[in-house]
Motif scaffolding. Structure first.
Motif, PDB file in Angstrom:
ATOM      1  N   THR A  99     -26.963 -59.043  17.147  1.00  8.94           N
ATOM      2  CA  THR A  99     -25.985 -59.997  16.613  1.00  8.94           C
ATOM      3  C   THR A  99     -25.138 -60.550  17.753  1.00  8.94           C
ATOM      4  OG1 THR A  99     -24.308 -58.288  16.218  1.00  8.94           O
ATOM      5  CG2 THR A  99     -25.888 -58.706  14.442  1.00  8.94           C
ATOM      6  N   THR A 117     -21.220 -62.655  18.856  1.00  5.04           N
ATOM      7  CA  THR A 117     -19.859 -63.030  18.497  1.00  5.04           C
ATOM      8  C   THR A 117     -19.835 -64.519  18.149  1.00  5.04           C
ATOM      9  OG1 THR A 117     -19.290 -63.582  20.777  1.00  5.04           O
ATOM     10  CG2 THR A 117     -18.941 -61.295  20.082  1.00  5.04           C
ATOM     11  N   THR A 141     -27.275 -54.858  19.217  1.00  2.92           N
ATOM     12  CA  THR A 141     -27.218 -54.965  17.751  1.00  2.92           C
ATOM     13  C   THR A 141     -28.095 -56.094  17.224  1.00  2.92           C
ATOM     14  OG1 THR A 141     -25.359 -56.529  17.743  1.00  2.92           O
ATOM     15  CG2 THR A 141     -24.823 -54.164  17.803  1.00  2.92           C
ATOM     16  N   PRO A 162     -19.140 -54.439  17.721  1.00  2.10           N
ATOM     17  CA  PRO A 162     -18.863 -55.017  16.406  1.00  2.10           C
ATOM     18  C   PRO A 162     -17.710 -54.308  15.710  1.00  2.10           C
ATOM     19  CG  PRO A 162     -21.207 -54.596  16.702  1.00  2.10           C
ATOM     20  CD  PRO A 162     -20.507 -53.938  17.832  1.00  2.10           C
ATOM     21  N   PRO A 163     -16.981 -55.018  14.850  1.00  2.00           N
ATOM     22  CA  PRO A 163     -15.839 -54.404  14.158  1.00  2.00           C
ATOM     23  C   PRO A 163     -16.208 -53.173  13.343  1.00  2.00           C
ATOM     24  CG  PRO A 163     -15.858 -56.790  13.857  1.00  2.00           C
ATOM     25  CD  PRO A 163     -17.146 -56.436  14.504  1.00  2.00           C
ATOM     26  N   THR A 164     -17.444 -53.111  12.879  1.00  2.18           N
ATOM     27  CA  THR A 164     -17.845 -51.976  12.039  1.00  2.18           C
ATOM     28  C   THR A 164     -18.268 -50.765  12.852  1.00  2.18           C
ATOM     29  OG1 THR A 164     -20.086 -52.908  11.944  1.00  2.18           O
ATOM     30  CG2 THR A 164     -18.565 -53.456  10.149  1.00  2.18           C
ATOM     31  N   SER A 165     -18.387 -50.932  14.178  1.00  2.00           N
ATOM     32  CA  SER A 165     -18.813 -49.801  15.003  1.00  2.00           C
ATOM     33  C   SER A 165     -17.707 -48.771  15.114  1.00  2.00           C
ATOM     34  CB  SER A 165     -19.190 -50.280  16.410  1.00  2.00           C
ATOM     35  OG  SER A 165     -20.318 -51.112  16.360  1.00  2.00           O
ATOM     36  N   GLU A 166     -18.117 -47.519  15.198  1.00  2.00           N
ATOM     37  CA  GLU A 166     -17.139 -46.458  15.393  1.00  2.00           C
ATOM     38  C   GLU A 166     -16.581 -46.525  16.810  1.00  2.00           C
ATOM     39  OE1 GLU A 166     -18.762 -42.675  14.530  1.00  2.00           O
ATOM     40  OE2 GLU A 166     -19.298 -43.166  12.466  1.00  2.00           O
ATOM     41  N   ASN A 167     -15.323 -46.099  16.944  1.00  2.00           N
ATOM     42  CA  ASN A 167     -14.731 -45.987  18.270  1.00  2.00           C
ATOM     43  C   ASN A 167     -15.542 -44.987  19.081  1.00  2.00           C
ATOM     44  OD1 ASN A 167     -12.977 -45.216  20.481  1.00  2.00           O
ATOM     45  ND2 ASN A 167     -11.338 -46.236  19.348  1.00  2.00           N
ATOM     46  N   GLN A 170     -23.766 -58.667  21.179  1.00  2.00           N
ATOM     47  CA  GLN A 170     -22.969 -57.475  20.907  1.00  2.00           C
ATOM     48  C   GLN A 170     -23.851 -56.229  20.955  1.00  2.00           C
ATOM     49  OE1 GLN A 170     -20.720 -58.496  17.193  1.00  2.00           O
ATOM     50  NE2 GLN A 170     -18.974 -58.196  18.556  1.00  2.00           N
ATOM     51  N   PHE A 208     -23.928 -51.762  20.444  1.00  2.64           N
ATOM     52  CA  PHE A 208     -23.285 -50.576  19.893  1.00  2.64           C
ATOM     53  C   PHE A 208     -22.634 -49.767  21.019  1.00  2.64           C
ATOM     54  CE2 PHE A 208     -26.652 -51.254  16.619  1.00  2.64           C
ATOM     55  CZ  PHE A 208     -25.807 -51.431  15.525  1.00  2.64           C
TER      56      PHE A 208
END
Length: 679
Positions: free
Chosen positions: A352, A354, A350, A285-290, A360, A362
């Protein structure tokens, strides 16, 4: 500045001579004692959970206490076995990342072992075999299935079996993921521009329908599972998982690969008539940390990503083995994933999706255990050195991933079995050191993109009194990192090439597409660069393999404008006067030698420890006319810990002034042996 004639590990840097390590076998009769694994000796410390090279996770309630434990199969040497890591924390819904007990071996290990869940009951398979009594006997007792062990027409490396009622007819079918290397070949298949000219790894999934019953199976000929009108395919090593990932009542397919990513094939058919859409790469997800898995190649790959495009879900290493299981018991299937270096990670769902309804996950989080054996990934390449200047011997070590880890000795000098801190990855210029092959840096092809194979030595390379780091890797490019910190707080600058004043054009390797850049040394891959004052003139020389596999001496000289490294000289000979040739292979079979320079027998002359079953003792027997002569005394011990290879170094934990052996093995662990001349 001149330093006393002692191996680097036995002095408190700055030192005159640096130990250099070559892969391992030990000398028969040299020591009655055997090799022992280094332990953390640090109650309460937590470290990454890990077996040896290659982790095949088998998550199950092994001890039948109601929670999920980790059972991990490991086929390597010397850590071969199936290991039970007990979960003592209970329900995963409350604590999905428990700290596990150290692994307990329950049976032998082997390649291509997988788990299936039949009515929530774990079933363990290997090619053509089932292990119905696994909890009691592990892989020691199996039952043959009425199928050939290889259902694919070509020879395979990956051969991953699952039991699944694929078509919901009430009978368990067999699903097999295979990895075919026929088109890939093996190595040395680049164009002069660095383009791979062989084919890719091919990974397919087969459906072997059971037309009988689960109790009395009758298997039809195997057929490939399709995605659209073509076969499901991955970049080798598919690790197929059939589960309802999108909660629509049918079985979707999720695969791993030989590299680091995951592919999802959505079932657009029905539960009784599966039909799969073309594969989609899993993303985070876009909010996940690299995930923060550093390397120059990953940085390039990230930069190439289109603005706004999702970040792919990737593991830290490769040869990944995902197992789908609802680890967190929240109704969403997670992934428990083994990595090449023996670690195991949780890739949590997650819940969730796409926009195209792909699940998706983590980024991976690696499981932890109560610290037991020191471990540095796989194919550990240790150097014993007082890195932080506090008077005791620490360990720096490379590994397959390309990291260099610092294990701090917390006990002080004079303690034979020290207490150790958890490893820290060294940084240079503020970035974690991690060279990797990328798409064309490995002579063995793009399948090795995530490997680094770092091997190193420590010495005062620039003469400022501080220990610097000299490193080789999968690339064969020898570099050094200048210590710009202090004796007690080392800090490394960015890598610089080790440059040589060549007599004429630099020789180039007889294989591969890489060519030397200027004066920078490009030599055989995965070979220890030993930085040592070999000729006792106060300047740090370099001892390592040249481009043709000879052990060569690169002498240091002071010239106007600074120190230079002279063109290599084949100054090392056997006791018959023949030059030492330590690597006769070509391409992928070249290099791969680890060595350590040390006065092992205490006669005042520098010897060599060379990788073998542990390490062979090459005793210096003569020196004349600018050449040095060695007699191979055989392995230090009869015990064999060699898988890929053993990387030797020496240490003096107990402070008696006598160098002891420490070997880094394929399993990532360190094996210790007292020098037989020690009191």
């Amino acid at each position: 500045m001149r330093f006393p004639l002692l191996p680097l590990a036995l002095v408190r840097f700055p030192a005159r001579a640096v130990l250099v390590c070559l892969l391992a076998s030990l000398v028969p009769g040299a020591s009655a004692a055997g090799l022992e694994r280094l332990k953390y000796n640090h109650p309460g410390l937590v470290a990454d959970l890990g077996v040896g090279l290659w982790a095949w996770p088998l998550p199950m309630d092994f001890d039948r206490d109601g929670d999920l434990d980790l059972v991990v199969n490991c086929p390597d040497k010397p850590y071969n076995g199936v290991y039970f890591f007990e979960n003592t924390r209970g329900d995963m819904a409350q604590e999905p990342l428990p700290v596990f007990r150290p692994g307990r071996r329950i049976s032998k290990g082997m390649q291509n072992v997988g788990i299936s869940f039949v009515d929530n009951h774990p079933v363990v398979l290997s090619p053509g075999m089932e292990y119905p009594d696994f909890v009691k006997t592990g892989l020691d007792t199996g039952r043959k299935l009425p199928l050939p062990a290889n259902v694919h027409p070509n020879k395979v490396r990956a051969n991953m079996w699952r039991l699944v009622d694929f078509d919901a007819d009430g009978a368990l079918d067999v699903m097999v993921g295979v990895g075919d290397w026929t088109e890939y070949g093996w190595d040395n298949a680049y164009s002069p521009e660095g383009t791979w000219t062989n084919g890719p790894l091919r990974g397919f999934v087969y459906f072997v329908k059971n037309s009988g019953t689960t109790e009395q199976p009758v298997y039809d000929p195997p057929v490939k599972v399709l995605a659209g009108d073509v076969a499901v395919e991955t970049f080798g090593w598919p690790s197929p998982n059939f589960m309802d990932f999108d909660a629509d009542g049918d079985l979707d397919l999720l695969c791993g690969e030989f590299l680091d990513g995951f592919t999802y094939f959505k079932n657009i058919g029905t539960r009784t008539a599966p039909k799969y859409a073309p594969g989609r790469r899993l993303t985070v997800p876009p909010t996940s940390e690299n995930p923060g898995f550093p390397s120059s190649w990953l940085a390039v790959r990230e930069a190439a990503r289109l603005p706004g495009s999702p970040r792919p879900l990737t593991m830290d290493l490769e040869m990944i083995t995902p197992v789908a299981v609802d680890w967190t018991r929240d109704g969403h299937p997670d992934l428990v994933v083994g990595d090449e270096d023996g670690r195991v990670a949780l890739v949590r769902n997650t819940g969730t999706f796409t926009a195209d309804h792909t699940p998706q996950f983590f980024p991976p989080v690696y499981f932890r255990q109560e610290a037991d054996d020191l471990k540095c990934g796989a194919l550990a390449t240790p150097v014993g050195v007082d890195w932080d200047g506090d008077g005791d011997v620490d360990i720096l070590s490379g590994n397959t991933a390309g990291y260099i880890a610092f294990f701090e000795n917390l006990s002080g000098p004079g303690v034979e079995r020290p207490r150790w801190a958890a490893p820290i990855h060294l940084e240079a210029a503020g970035r974690v050191i991690r060279p990797m092959a990328g798409p064309n840096g490995s002579i063995q092809g793009p399948a090795e993109a995530k490997w680094g194979y770092t091997t190193l030595s420590v010495a005062d390379w620039d003469g400022d009194g501080l220990p610097d780091l000299v490193m080789n890797s999968i690339l064969g490019k020898v570099v050094w990192f200048r210590n710009i910190g202090s004796r007690r707080s080392p800090r490394l600058a960015a890598a610089q090439p080790v440059e040589v004043e060549w007599n004429g054009p630099q020789p180039h390797l007889p294989h591969g597409w890489l060519r030397p850049e200027g004066k920078a040394l490009l030599t055989q891959w995965r070979t220890t660069p030993v930085a040592v004052d070999w000729n006792a003139d106060g300047l740090t020389d370099l001892v390592m393999l040249d481009q043709e596999g000879h052990l060569a001496l690169f002498e240091r000289r002071n010239r106007e404008g600074g120190r230079v490294l002279l063109s290599p000289r084949r100054a090392f000979c056997d006791d018959k006067g023949e030059p030492l040739v330590l690597s006769k292979g070509v391409a992928g079979r070249s290099g791969r030698r680890k060595l350590c320079v040390v006065d092992w027998d205490g006669d005042g002359k520098l010897d060599i420890l060379l990788n073998s079953s542990s390490a062979n003792f090459l005793r210096q027997v003569d020196a004349r006319d600018g050449r040095w002569f060695f007699k191979d005394m055989g392995p230090l011990v009869e015990q064999n810990i060699e898988g890929h290879d053993v990387s030797p170094t020496v240490v003096d934990f107990n402070g008696d002034g006598v160098p002891d052996f420490l070997g880094g093995a394929e399993d990532g662990r360190f094996y210790y042996l007292r020098n037989p001349r020690a009191k």
